[in-house]
Write an enzyme that holds these catalytic residues in place. Structure first.
Site: not given
Length: 692
Positions: A238, A274, A333, A356, A513
């Site tokens: 990220w 994600c 997300h 997830d 994000y």
């Protein structure tokens, strides 16, 4: 093996007929792929009639696992309920064997051998082993993934194209995604992913037996899609540094990622975020036969200390002074939901389960999350497995803002119970538009039922009552197009009867994000005297010269305003996230869309930025159309310059298909485009003469 004249010649797996009946023909008809709980037939070809019982007897032996770890003898009667059995029908030198698998059989790669036994049980001869895949069967009432709706199954099992939702809660954007679960060799890779899990590497036989359970399989997939603990598929990153891999925004679909992982011998693929983890997990789960859909939660909480709140701590200059691991609110997300029974839980928690695969927090020592019943989240049943407290926080946590003053004193500025968990979205089964499923996860904000659920979840309700103050603070903005200058308007209204002095600090920051700051764009501090019953407006002009150098690949600007009255009472902090509008790619298809006939795609792009672009590359792919490929541009692309590239491809499968295109360069990333194509089958020769 006893001596006798050979009778068994060959075993025809009837791949075309069986795959069509089991809805797996899109994976190909060259090999057998069937679903559990549903019969399938194979034809045993013989050189002569098999002598009748009791002189001889046919048996079937199944081996399960890539190393044949599990051996199953198939009964020739239905007496053993819940086990494999077969029936047979003799017909002129052939025997049709119909196999019945239990609806809770382990999924995986099976090897099948037909054995001819003498009356005293000696093996006279046997066929060469033939392999087939057994998958979950959501069409079978007795399967724990049974979903009683054909239109839902068409979407959540059979659809290879999807939409992932991004942007912000008040400015939702879409990204097309190619799941490609029926593309060549994808089913092999999906089971390869399972075979590389720590549980399979440690005890393959136990792992194979456990693959009867979709709870076990789906939880394993959430751990294996990310590469944090094991030989997983995708490595997350990220920080914007992707030069040793592929930027997450460049991926258009799951198939190139899965193939790269497999061809690399299980080496992690760099990089994902994600929505990439979500897309890959959806591909694998749909391929295995578990109904699955992609979910986006806007203003999604990442609660690092499990207190069901997100705590933001600033000093009076709007600098973050949180210590240790920081709570955060992700602009959005993504995760997946899969449909299954939960025999491991009390009744009432079957149906959609949150899974997830993004590595955020450990669960049982591993970076995975779920399956967590959506109904348990809504009812605040945080004691039910798996990972319900974490998912509950993602959609239901409070945002609490603190200010640390120069003297070190810390005061609570606000507590907002409505900002987290908004516009929870998935693609509709009726077309390419959004379905809001927020009501599946939570009761209406502020309702009595919602308060009861919070209390049940173990949180303190109403820690700080929001009392309307004398001052009010609002932030609005003009249309924000990437590459242009635009204005942000900050309005302060004094609702009181007296004039008030205050200090207003406004900052704009380029963020990702998931709320990682990439750099401050602008800052403005003003000392104000606010007349009673009057509004004061400030304008902050955001110029590309300021934000262009630090804006992230997610094209997001966060504007934060802090209003501090002179008496330090009623401090107000407001924040908005501004997604920058992106240009679109224009795609035109030339030719008749017929299987194996050449089509040509023309892709056009115009540089919207006031600076030149270098290193431009288009990435294209489409399930049933073409494998992923790159088309590089040459030289610089100047401001306002039009660029057109073209490439040819031959569709491989009929039906409604989507061609997905991404454009990336040094200064502009994540420019997307798509084209829908209806591909028709080849016309057969209608001039053939038929004799009667």
């Amino acid at each position: 093996m006893a001596r006798h004249n050979a009778i068994l010649s060959d075993l025809d797996l009837q791949c075309y007929e069986n795959n069509h009946a089991h809805r797996t023909e899109e994976m190909g008809v060259e090999r057998l792929l069937v679903r559990r709980g549903q019969p399938f037939s194979v034809v045993l070809q013989c050189t002569e009639h098999i002598p009748q019982i009791p002189d001889h007897q046919l048996n079937l032996i199944l081996h399960l696992g890539k190393n044949n770890e599990v051996v199953l003898k198939v009964s020739d009667s239905e007496q053993d309920h819940g086990k494999w059995w077969f029936s047979q029908c003799n017909a002129q030198g052939e025997v049709m064997l119909t196999l019945h698998s239990p609806a809770d059989a382990p999924v995986g790669l099976y090897s099948m051998t037909v054995v001819l036994l003498s009356a005293d049980g000696q093996i006279l001869e046997q066929t060469k082993a033939q392999t087939f895949y057994l998958l979950f069967n959501p069409w079978c009432k007795d399967d724990s993934v049974y979903l009683p709706s054909e239109e839902l199954l068409v979407e959540y099992i059979l659809n290879e194209n999807g939409i992932l939702y991004q942007g912000s809660w008040d400015d939702i954007t879409t990204v097309p995604w190619n799941f490609g679960q029926f593309e060549k060799d994808v089913v092999d890779i999906c089971f390869e992913v399972l075979d590389n899990s720590p549980a399979a590497m440690k005890n393959s036989e136990m792992d194979i037996v456990n693959r009867a359970s979709p709870v076990y399989v789906s939880r394993t997939i959430t751990a294996m899609v990310n590469a944090n603990d094991d030989r997983g598929v995708v490595s997350g990153r990220w920080d914007g540094k992707y030069s040793d891999g592929v930027a997450p925004t460049r991926w258009n679909g799951s198939v190139p990622i899965l193939r790269r992982w497999s061809e690399g011998g299980g080496q992690r693929v760099r990089y994902g975020q994600c929505w990439v983890f979500t897309g890959v997990a959806c591909t694998v789960l749909r391929c295995l036969g578990i109904p699955t859909r992609c979910i986006t939660n806007y203003s999604s909480a990442h609660d690092t200390d499990a207190n069901i709140s997100v705590d933001y701590v600033f000093d009076d200059q709007l600098e973050s002074v949180s210590e240790g691991r920081k709570d955060s609110i992700w602009n959005y997300h993504c995760w997946v939901e899969s449909w299954m029974k939960r025999d491991d839980l009390p009744e009432g928690y079957e149906g959609w389960q949150v899974l997830d695969p993004t590595p955020q927090e450990r669960s049982d020592g591993v970076f995975c999350c779920g399956p967590c019943p959506v109904h348990a989240v809504k009812e605040g049943e945080v004691g039910l497995k798996y990972d319900t407290p974490f998912v509950f926080s993602e959609v239901n946590a409070d945002l609490i803002v603190w200010i640390v003053h120069p003297d070190g004193e810390r005061s609570q500025v606000s507590q907002n119970s409505k900002i987290i968990g908004q516009n929870i979205s998935t693609k509709s089964v009726y077309g390419d538009f959004r379905e809001d499923i927020t009501a599946n996860y939570k009761y209406p904000e502020g309702s009595m039922k919602e308060r009861q659920v919070y209390k049940k979840a173990g949180r303190q309700v109403g820690q700080k009552k929001e009392v309307p103050g004398q001052l009010e603070l609002f932030i609005k903005h003009a249309p924000a197009i990437h590459g242009t200058d635009f204005d942000v308007f900050i309005e302060v209204y004094n609702a009181g009867r007296e004039d008030t002095d205050a200090q207003l600090t406004v900052t704009s920051n380029a963020i990702t994000y998931n709320s990682v700051h990439r750099g401050e764009c602008q800052r403005k501090t003003s000392s104000l005297t606010l007349p009673a019953h009057k509004a004061h407006k400030e304008v902050l002009r955001l110029q590309y010269d300021h934000y262009g150098a630090c804006v992230s690949e997610h094209h997001m600007i966060r504007v934060t305003a802090l209003l501090q009255p002179s008496d330090q009472d009623n401090i107000i902090l407001q924040e908005i996230n501004i997604p920058l509008k992106m240009p679109a790619l224009h795609i035109k298809i030339i030719g008749n869309a017929i299987v194996s006939r050449k089509l040509t795609a023309h892709i056009a792009f115009t540089n919207p930025l006031p600076v030149s672009l270098q290193g431009g590359v288009f990435t294209v792919e489409g399930a049933g159309l073409t494998e992923a490929r790159e088309i590089k541009t040459h030289g610089k692309i100047e401001p306002g310059q039009d660029v057109t590239v073209k490439f040819s491809f031959k569709p491989t499968r009929a039906g409604l298909r989507k061609l997905l295109v991404d454009f990336d360069s040094d200064r502009l990333r994540d420019v997307k485009g798509e084209a829908s194509i209806i591909v028709r089958k080849k016309m057969r020769n209608m001039n053939a003469v038929t004799e009667i």
